[in-house]
Motif scaffolding. Structure first.
Motif, mmCIF file in Angstrom:
data_model
loop_
_atom_site.group_PDB
_atom_site.id
_atom_site.type_symbol
_atom_site.label_atom_id
_atom_site.label_comp_id
_atom_site.label_asym_id
_atom_site.label_seq_id
_atom_site.Cartn_x
_atom_site.Cartn_y
_atom_site.Cartn_z
ATOM 1 N N ARG A 9 -5.953 -30.120 7.487
ATOM 2 C CA ARG A 9 -5.903 -29.084 6.452
ATOM 3 C C ARG A 9 -6.741 -27.896 6.916
ATOM 4 N NH1 ARG A 9 -10.656 -30.339 2.805
ATOM 5 N NH2 ARG A 9 -11.498 -32.192 3.752
ATOM 6 N N PRO A 10 -6.588 -26.733 6.300
ATOM 7 C CA PRO A 10 -7.346 -25.549 6.731
ATOM 8 C C PRO A 10 -8.861 -25.768 6.647
ATOM 9 C CG PRO A 10 -5.550 -24.901 5.289
ATOM 10 C CD PRO A 10 -5.630 -26.405 5.240
ATOM 11 N N ILE A 11 -9.578 -25.199 7.607
ATOM 12 C CA ILE A 11 -11.042 -25.287 7.637
ATOM 13 C C ILE A 11 -11.620 -23.907 7.932
ATOM 14 C CG2 ILE A 11 -11.103 -27.677 8.450
ATOM 15 C CD1 ILE A 11 -11.912 -26.420 11.236
ATOM 16 N N THR A 12 -12.905 -23.760 7.672
ATOM 17 C CA THR A 12 -13.656 -22.568 8.054
ATOM 18 C C THR A 12 -14.738 -23.007 9.017
ATOM 19 O OG1 THR A 12 -13.241 -21.527 5.921
ATOM 20 C CG2 THR A 12 -15.069 -20.655 7.211
ATOM 21 N N LEU A 13 -14.896 -22.274 10.113
ATOM 22 C CA LEU A 13 -15.847 -22.616 11.156
ATOM 23 C C LEU A 13 -16.770 -21.423 11.402
ATOM 24 C CD1 LEU A 13 -15.360 -24.497 14.349
ATOM 25 C CD2 LEU A 13 -15.877 -22.086 14.633
ATOM 26 N N ARG A 28 -5.339 -17.914 19.948
ATOM 27 C CA ARG A 28 -5.003 -19.328 19.742
ATOM 28 C C ARG A 28 -4.264 -19.486 18.420
ATOM 29 N NH1 ARG A 28 -9.536 -23.009 22.480
ATOM 30 N NH2 ARG A 28 -7.977 -24.560 22.002
ATOM 31 N N THR A 29 -3.200 -20.223 18.419
ATOM 32 C CA THR A 29 -2.387 -20.437 17.234
ATOM 33 C C THR A 29 -3.202 -21.073 16.119
ATOM 34 O OG1 THR A 29 -0.436 -20.730 18.619
ATOM 35 C CG2 THR A 29 -0.300 -21.558 16.364
ATOM 36 N N GLY A 30 -3.115 -20.490 14.927
ATOM 37 C CA GLY A 30 -3.766 -21.043 13.748
ATOM 38 C C GLY A 30 -5.134 -20.454 13.433
ATOM 39 N N TRP A 31 -5.772 -19.751 14.383
ATOM 40 C CA TRP A 31 -7.113 -19.207 14.191
ATOM 41 C C TRP A 31 -7.050 -17.752 13.734
ATOM 42 C CZ3 TRP A 31 -11.315 -22.235 14.371
ATOM 43 C CH2 TRP A 31 -11.224 -23.454 15.039
ATOM 44 N N SER A 32 -7.881 -17.407 12.754
ATOM 45 C CA SER A 32 -7.997 -16.009 12.338
ATOM 46 C C SER A 32 -9.463 -15.682 12.074
ATOM 47 C CB SER A 32 -7.139 -15.728 11.104
ATOM 48 O OG SER A 32 -7.524 -16.557 10.030
ATOM 49 N N GLN A 57 -28.739 -12.748 17.385
ATOM 50 C CA GLN A 57 -27.802 -13.853 17.555
ATOM 51 C C GLN A 57 -26.454 -13.451 16.971
ATOM 52 O OE1 GLN A 57 -28.843 -17.009 19.102
ATOM 53 N NE2 GLN A 57 -30.245 -15.388 19.689
ATOM 54 N N HIS A 58 -25.405 -13.571 17.758
ATOM 55 C CA HIS A 58 -24.063 -13.224 17.313
ATOM 56 C C HIS A 58 -23.469 -14.390 16.530
ATOM 57 C CE1 HIS A 58 -19.665 -12.888 17.727
ATOM 58 N NE2 HIS A 58 -19.910 -11.622 17.510
ATOM 59 N N PHE A 59 -22.715 -14.069 15.481
ATOM 60 C CA PHE A 59 -21.969 -15.104 14.771
ATOM 61 C C PHE A 59 -20.566 -14.603 14.501
ATOM 62 C CE2 PHE A 59 -23.508 -12.525 11.273
ATOM 63 C CZ PHE A 59 -22.427 -12.494 10.400
ATOM 64 N N SER A 60 -19.655 -15.530 14.387
ATOM 65 C CA SER A 60 -18.304 -15.202 13.950
ATOM 66 C C SER A 60 -17.840 -16.322 13.035
ATOM 67 C CB SER A 60 -17.345 -15.011 15.137
ATOM 68 O OG SER A 60 -17.357 -16.127 15.992
ATOM 69 N N ILE A 61 -17.101 -15.950 12.011
ATOM 70 C CA ILE A 61 -16.569 -16.914 11.048
ATOM 71 C C ILE A 61 -15.058 -16.912 11.216
ATOM 72 C CG2 ILE A 61 -16.361 -17.530 8.610
ATOM 73 C CD1 ILE A 61 -18.992 -15.927 8.170
ATOM 74 N N TRP A 62 -14.521 -18.095 11.436
ATOM 75 C CA TRP A 62 -13.093 -18.266 11.705
ATOM 76 C C TRP A 62 -12.465 -19.210 10.699
ATOM 77 C CZ3 TRP A 62 -10.643 -15.760 15.707
ATOM 78 C CH2 TRP A 62 -11.471 -15.116 16.607
ATOM 79 N N LYS A 63 -11.219 -18.972 10.375
ATOM 80 C CA LYS A 63 -10.424 -19.924 9.607
ATOM 81 C C LYS A 63 -9.408 -20.518 10.573
ATOM 82 C CE LYS A 63 -10.806 -18.521 4.905
ATOM 83 N NZ LYS A 63 -11.236 -19.660 4.182
ATOM 84 N N TYR A 64 -9.198 -21.807 10.414
ATOM 85 C CA TYR A 64 -8.164 -22.487 11.205
ATOM 86 C C TYR A 64 -7.224 -23.189 10.251
ATOM 87 C CZ TYR A 64 -5.697 -25.641 14.266
ATOM 88 O OH TYR A 64 -4.711 -26.308 14.930
#
Length: 68
Positions: A9-13, A28-32, A57-64
């Motif tokens: 199911r969808p997750i946030t990373l 990459r397919t599915g990542w935004s 420190q760099h951060f990025s928030i992704w949904k998959y």
């Protein structure tokens, strides 16, 4: 790749890095990408800044979202 093979199911990373490895998910397919930025300090409720890291420190928030 482990996440992609196991998630159902969808997750946030949240990805933290001191060298900005945002490119790891691009294309990459599915990542935004939801948001990205950097931080070096923590600001308390009273407004006082406490240095947490010596360098930003760099951060990025992704949904998959896996394909159905």
């Amino acid at each position: 790749m482990k996440i992609e093979s196991e998630v159902r199911r969808p997750i946030t990373l949240v990805h933290m890095s001191d060298n900005g490895e945002t490119y790891s998910y691009i294309g990459r397919t599915g990542w935004s990408l939801v948001r990205q930025g950097e931080f070096q300090e923590y600001r308390t409720a009273t407004g006082r800044a406490i240095t947490v890291y010596a360098h930003p420190q760099h951060f990025s928030i992704w949904k998959y979202a896996p394909e159905s």
